[in-house]
Design an enzyme around this catalytic site. Structure first.
Site, PDB file in Angstrom:
ATOM      1  N   HIS A  28       0.762  -1.343   0.033  1.00 12.95           N
ATOM      2  CA  HIS A  28       0.053   0.009   0.134  1.00 12.95           C
ATOM      3  C   HIS A  28       0.776   1.530  -0.035  1.00 12.95           C
ATOM      4  O   HIS A  28       0.477   2.140  -0.768  1.00 12.95           O
ATOM      5  CB  HIS A  28      -0.827   0.099   1.230  1.00 12.95           C
ATOM      6  CG  HIS A  28      -1.919  -1.071   1.317  1.00 12.95           C
ATOM      7  ND1 HIS A  28      -2.065  -1.820   2.534  1.00 12.95           N
ATOM      8  CD2 HIS A  28      -2.795  -1.420   0.713  1.00 12.95           C
ATOM      9  CE1 HIS A  28      -3.207  -2.552   2.235  1.00 12.95           C
ATOM     10  NE2 HIS A  28      -3.549  -2.464   1.110  1.00 12.95           N
ATOM     11  N   LYS A  52     -15.140  -8.704   4.116  1.00 13.39           N
ATOM     12  CA  LYS A  52     -14.173  -9.163   4.956  1.00 13.39           C
ATOM     13  C   LYS A  52     -14.349  -8.682   6.401  1.00 13.39           C
ATOM     14  O   LYS A  52     -15.069  -7.670   6.606  1.00 13.39           O
ATOM     15  CB  LYS A  52     -12.987  -8.398   4.543  1.00 13.39           C
ATOM     16  CG  LYS A  52     -12.444  -8.557   3.010  1.00 13.39           C
ATOM     17  CD  LYS A  52     -11.182  -7.757   2.780  1.00 13.39           C
ATOM     18  CE  LYS A  52     -10.760  -7.724   1.465  1.00 13.39           C
ATOM     19  NZ  LYS A  52      -9.542  -6.844   1.115  1.00 13.39           N
ATOM     20  N   ARG A 101      -2.120  -5.869  -8.385  1.00  8.42           N
ATOM     21  CA  ARG A 101      -0.823  -6.754  -8.510  1.00  8.42           C
ATOM     22  C   ARG A 101      -0.499  -7.784  -9.423  1.00  8.42           C
ATOM     23  O   ARG A 101       0.492  -7.876 -10.148  1.00  8.42           O
ATOM     24  CB  ARG A 101      -0.954  -7.536  -6.831  1.00  8.42           C
ATOM     25  CG  ARG A 101      -0.781  -6.656  -5.873  1.00  8.42           C
ATOM     26  CD  ARG A 101      -1.400  -7.255  -4.320  1.00  8.42           C
ATOM     27  NE  ARG A 101      -2.504  -7.633  -4.712  1.00  8.42           N
ATOM     28  CZ  ARG A 101      -3.468  -7.872  -3.502  1.00  8.42           C
ATOM     29  NH1 ARG A 101      -2.827  -7.972  -2.552  1.00  8.42           N
ATOM     30  NH2 ARG A 101      -4.778  -8.352  -3.661  1.00  8.42           N
ATOM     31  N   SER A 139      -2.618  -7.712   2.928  1.00 10.79           N
ATOM     32  CA  SER A 139      -2.966  -7.588   4.176  1.00 10.79           C
ATOM     33  C   SER A 139      -3.367  -8.888   4.986  1.00 10.79           C
ATOM     34  O   SER A 139      -2.989  -9.247   5.887  1.00 10.79           O
ATOM     35  CB  SER A 139      -4.065  -6.607   4.513  1.00 10.79           C
ATOM     36  OG  SER A 139      -3.881  -5.430   4.108  1.00 10.79           O
TER      37      SER A 139
HETATM   38  O1  PNS Z   1      -8.735  -2.850   0.336  1.00 14.65           O
HETATM   39  P1  PNS Z   1     -10.280  -3.504  -0.023  1.00 14.65           P
HETATM   40  O2  PNS Z   1     -10.655  -4.362   0.806  1.00 14.65           O
HETATM   41  O3  PNS Z   1      -9.845  -4.160  -1.513  1.00 14.65           O
HETATM   42  O4  PNS Z   1     -10.940  -2.194  -0.372  1.00 14.65           O
HETATM   43  C1  PNS Z   1     -12.284  -2.363  -1.021  1.00 14.65           C
HETATM   44  C2  PNS Z   1     -13.152  -0.994  -0.858  1.00 14.65           C
HETATM   45  C3  PNS Z   1     -13.109  -0.943   0.542  1.00 14.65           C
HETATM   46  C4  PNS Z   1     -12.478   0.125  -1.477  1.00 14.65           C
HETATM   47  C5  PNS Z   1     -14.523  -1.315  -1.508  1.00 14.65           C
HETATM   48  O5  PNS Z   1     -15.053  -2.346  -0.676  1.00 14.65           O
HETATM   49  C6  PNS Z   1     -15.566  -0.230  -1.344  1.00 14.65           C
HETATM   50  O6  PNS Z   1     -15.424   0.800  -2.449  1.00 14.65           O
HETATM   51  N1  PNS Z   1     -16.374  -0.168  -0.453  1.00 14.65           N
HETATM   52  C7  PNS Z   1     -17.169   1.023  -0.208  1.00 14.65           C
HETATM   53  C8  PNS Z   1     -18.682   0.507  -0.792  1.00 14.65           C
HETATM   54  C9  PNS Z   1     -18.972   0.924  -2.196  1.00 14.65           C
HETATM   55  O7  PNS Z   1     -18.819   1.853  -2.547  1.00 14.65           O
HETATM   56  N2  PNS Z   1     -19.248  -0.348  -3.099  1.00 14.65           N
HETATM   57  C10 PNS Z   1     -19.354  -0.124  -4.437  1.00 14.65           C
HETATM   58  C11 PNS Z   1     -18.076  -0.419  -5.251  1.00 14.65           C
HETATM   59  S1  PNS Z   1     -18.140  -2.296  -5.933  1.00 14.65           S
END
Ligand code: PNS
Length: 172
Positions: A28, A52, A101, A139
């Site tokens: 990150h 998660k 990645r 993570s």
């Molecule tokens: O680090 P991650 O777990 O890959 O992050 C994912 C994250 C938090 C960026 C994603 O789940 C998110 O944007 N959540 C907020 C809800 C949302 O807007 N969802 C619609 C997009 S699919």
């Protein structure tokens, strides 16, 4: 082209790097350092990924990110609930940064980018390839190693290593 004539420089560019950051890793931080050089302001936005269960609380994740980005003047740490596109509107931003990645990330990332554009025409996702030395890092991998008292010093900043040890005291 100077800052006045280049249309990209008409307004300060604000990018949002959203994620769970549970916890922040050197992968990150690689993305944060590189994108902080490309935009006037980078907002690292911690959120909840509904698929998660987090190890660290929102506050812990923000504190660890604050510590790890202390030296970067144009980086802000924030958090949001709900949809990312609503958060972007609130912050007057339209750029989303996501790290890629490997090909395995691509399908989900493309789905997420397309969903966000469907929800808000303004939202644009920029993908940044992770530096090769961190291409395997996540993570989840870090938590798995720490859970079994393995070495994580090369994978996370020192504060995060310490925080992981505190979460898994039974294996020390
Ligand atoms: O680090 P991650 O777990 O890959 O992050 C994912 C994250 C938090 C960026 C994603 O789940 C998110 O944007 N959540 C907020 C809800 C949302 O807007 N969802 C619609 C997009 S699919």
């Amino acid at each position: 082209m100077n800052k006045e004539t280049n249309p990209l420089h008409r307004h300060p560019s604000i990018a949002v790097y959203p994620g769970s950051f549970d916890p922040v890793t050197k992968g990150h931080l690689d993305i944060i350092h590189r994108s902080a050089k490309l935009f006037d302001r980078l907002i690292v936005a911690v959120s909840h990924n509904s698929s998660k269960t987090p190890l660290f609380t929102m506050d812990e994740r923000k504190q660890l990110l604050l510590g790890a980005t202390r030296d970067l003047d144009n980086v802000e740490i924030d958090s949001f609930d709900g949809l990312l596109v609503n958060y972007l509107r609130k912050r007057n931003a339209r750029l989303i940064i996501r790290g890629l990645r490997a090909m395995t990330d691509f399908e989900f990332e493309l789905q997420m980018a397309s969903t966000n554009r469907k929800l808000s025409e303004e939202a644009e996702t920029f993908f940044m390839s992770t530096s090769p030395e961190y291409s395997y890092l996540s993570s989840s991998i870090v938590k798995e190693i720490a859970k079994y008292a393995g070495p994580v010093g090369d994978l996370v900043p020192p504060d995060v290593e310490q925080a992981l040890r505190a979460k898994f005291p039974q294996v020390q």
